[in-house]
Design a protein around this motif. Structure first.
Motif, PDB file in Angstrom:
ATOM      1  N   ALA A  77       6.277 -10.051  -4.909  1.00 37.21           N
ATOM      2  CA  ALA A  77       7.019 -10.651  -3.796  1.00 37.21           C
ATOM      3  C   ALA A  77       8.385  -9.995  -3.619  1.00 37.21           C
ATOM      4  CB  ALA A  77       7.174 -12.152  -4.031  1.00 37.21           C
ATOM      5  N   THR A  78       9.066  -9.732  -4.727  1.00 36.18           N
ATOM      6  CA  THR A  78      10.374  -9.072  -4.656  1.00 36.18           C
ATOM      7  C   THR A  78      10.250  -7.650  -4.132  1.00 36.18           C
ATOM      8  OG1 THR A  78      11.100 -10.397  -6.546  1.00 36.18           O
ATOM      9  CG2 THR A  78      12.410  -8.461  -5.993  1.00 36.18           C
ATOM     10  N   ALA A  79       9.250  -6.940  -4.602  1.00 36.47           N
ATOM     11  CA  ALA A  79       9.065  -5.559  -4.146  1.00 36.47           C
ATOM     12  C   ALA A  79       8.746  -5.517  -2.661  1.00 36.47           C
ATOM     13  CB  ALA A  79       7.964  -4.886  -4.959  1.00 36.47           C
ATOM     14  N   LEU A  80       7.943  -6.451  -2.181  1.00 38.36           N
ATOM     15  CA  LEU A  80       7.634  -6.487  -0.754  1.00 38.36           C
ATOM     16  C   LEU A  80       8.881  -6.737   0.080  1.00 38.36           C
ATOM     17  CD1 LEU A  80       4.231  -8.376  -0.576  1.00 38.36           C
ATOM     18  CD2 LEU A  80       4.720  -6.062   0.191  1.00 38.36           C
ATOM     19  N   GLY A  87       7.190   2.405   2.835  1.00 36.61           N
ATOM     20  CA  GLY A  87       5.809   2.859   2.953  1.00 36.61           C
ATOM     21  C   GLY A  87       4.914   2.229   1.900  1.00 36.61           C
ATOM     22  N   ALA A  88       3.659   2.136   2.234  1.00 34.51           N
ATOM     23  CA  ALA A  88       2.698   1.473   1.350  1.00 34.51           C
ATOM     24  C   ALA A  88       2.448   2.259   0.076  1.00 34.51           C
ATOM     25  CB  ALA A  88       1.382   1.248   2.096  1.00 34.51           C
ATOM     26  N   ALA A  89       2.448   3.577   0.161  1.00 33.65           N
ATOM     27  CA  ALA A  89       2.156   4.385  -1.022  1.00 33.65           C
ATOM     28  C   ALA A  89       3.254   4.230  -2.072  1.00 33.65           C
ATOM     29  CB  ALA A  89       1.999   5.847  -0.634  1.00 33.65           C
ATOM     30  N   LEU A  90       4.494   4.329  -1.648  1.00 34.88           N
ATOM     31  CA  LEU A  90       5.600   4.192  -2.597  1.00 34.88           C
ATOM     32  C   LEU A  90       5.660   2.775  -3.151  1.00 34.88           C
ATOM     33  CD1 LEU A  90       7.922   5.654  -3.929  1.00 34.88           C
ATOM     34  CD2 LEU A  90       9.355   4.987  -2.027  1.00 34.88           C
ATOM     35  N   LEU A  91       5.442   1.793  -2.298  1.00 33.07           N
ATOM     36  CA  LEU A  91       5.449   0.402  -2.740  1.00 33.07           C
ATOM     37  C   LEU A  91       4.349   0.152  -3.766  1.00 33.07           C
ATOM     38  CD1 LEU A  91       6.677  -2.422  -2.270  1.00 33.07           C
ATOM     39  CD2 LEU A  91       4.945  -2.764  -0.523  1.00 33.07           C
ATOM     40  N   THR A  92       3.161   0.673  -3.508  1.00 30.10           N
ATOM     41  CA  THR A  92       2.049   0.510  -4.441  1.00 30.10           C
ATOM     42  C   THR A  92       2.329   1.199  -5.766  1.00 30.10           C
ATOM     43  OG1 THR A  92       0.512   0.416  -2.589  1.00 30.10           O
ATOM     44  CG2 THR A  92      -0.426   0.853  -4.749  1.00 30.10           C
ATOM     45  N   GLY A  93       2.851   2.420  -5.695  1.00 31.23           N
ATOM     46  CA  GLY A  93       3.177   3.150  -6.924  1.00 31.23           C
ATOM     47  C   GLY A  93       4.205   2.428  -7.759  1.00 31.23           C
ATOM     48  N   MET A  94       5.280   1.950  -7.123  1.00 30.94           N
ATOM     49  CA  MET A  94       6.318   1.234  -7.859  1.00 30.94           C
ATOM     50  C   MET A  94       5.772  -0.048  -8.466  1.00 30.94           C
ATOM     51  SD  MET A  94       9.828   1.768  -5.672  1.00 30.94           S
ATOM     52  CE  MET A  94       9.345   0.604  -4.457  1.00 30.94           C
ATOM     53  N   PHE A  95       4.948  -0.766  -7.707  1.00 42.25           N
ATOM     54  CA  PHE A  95       4.399  -2.008  -8.224  1.00 42.25           C
ATOM     55  C   PHE A  95       3.460  -1.768  -9.402  1.00 42.25           C
ATOM     56  CE2 PHE A  95       1.052  -5.241  -8.277  1.00 42.25           C
ATOM     57  CZ  PHE A  95       1.829  -6.322  -8.645  1.00 42.25           C
ATOM     58  N   LEU A  96       2.608  -0.754  -9.305  1.00 38.03           N
ATOM     59  CA  LEU A  96       1.672  -0.474 -10.394  1.00 38.03           C
ATOM     60  C   LEU A  96       2.386  -0.082 -11.678  1.00 38.03           C
ATOM     61  CD1 LEU A  96      -1.243   1.370  -8.580  1.00 38.03           C
ATOM     62  CD2 LEU A  96      -1.247  -0.911  -9.560  1.00 38.03           C
ATOM     63  N   VAL A  97       3.402   0.760 -11.566  1.00 36.09           N
ATOM     64  CA  VAL A  97       4.144   1.177 -12.761  1.00 36.09           C
ATOM     65  C   VAL A  97       4.856  -0.022 -13.385  1.00 36.09           C
ATOM     66  CG1 VAL A  97       6.096   2.552 -13.541  1.00 36.09           C
ATOM     67  CG2 VAL A  97       4.391   3.573 -12.052  1.00 36.09           C
TER      68      VAL A  97
END
Length: 109
Positions: A77-80, A87-97
């Protein structure tokens, strides 16, 4: 026309996500090489191919599991809210790590 715009966006973000994954692997390899450590270790082999599983017995595991789920949801929720425009790619990468760090620290550690 809307379908083409969405398809183009998905293609672009897929390319970005792949690029970020490759850059992350390159960064880890470079960091390990500069520190004098082997690029691929036994721990990596065990992480990707080994049968390492945390014990699923006891109340302590389930409390830690619930804590991990809550922290990952709060982090998402915070990352969103903070990084939605990147962008979705950077958001996904940051969230996964970040989620892997939370899981490793709380659940496995």
């Amino acid at each position: 026309m809307q379908v083409l715009a969405k398809a183009g966006y998905l293609i672009w973000e897929t390319i970005n996500l792949g690029f970020i994954a490759l850059m992350t692997v390159a960064f880890i390899r470079t960091r390990r090489r500069l520190q004098g450590r082997p690029v691929f270790t036994e721990g990596d082999l065990e992480l990707f191919f080994g049968p390492r599983r945390p014990p699923v017995t006891g109340i302590r595991f389930w409390v830690r599991f619930a804590e991990t789920v809550v922290l990952c949801c709060l982090m998402a929720a915070t990352a969103l809210q903070l990084f939605d425009g990147l962008g979705a790619a950077l958001l996904t990468g940051m969230f996964l790590v970040a989620a892997m760090g939370v899981v490793k620290t709380i659940l496995l550690g």
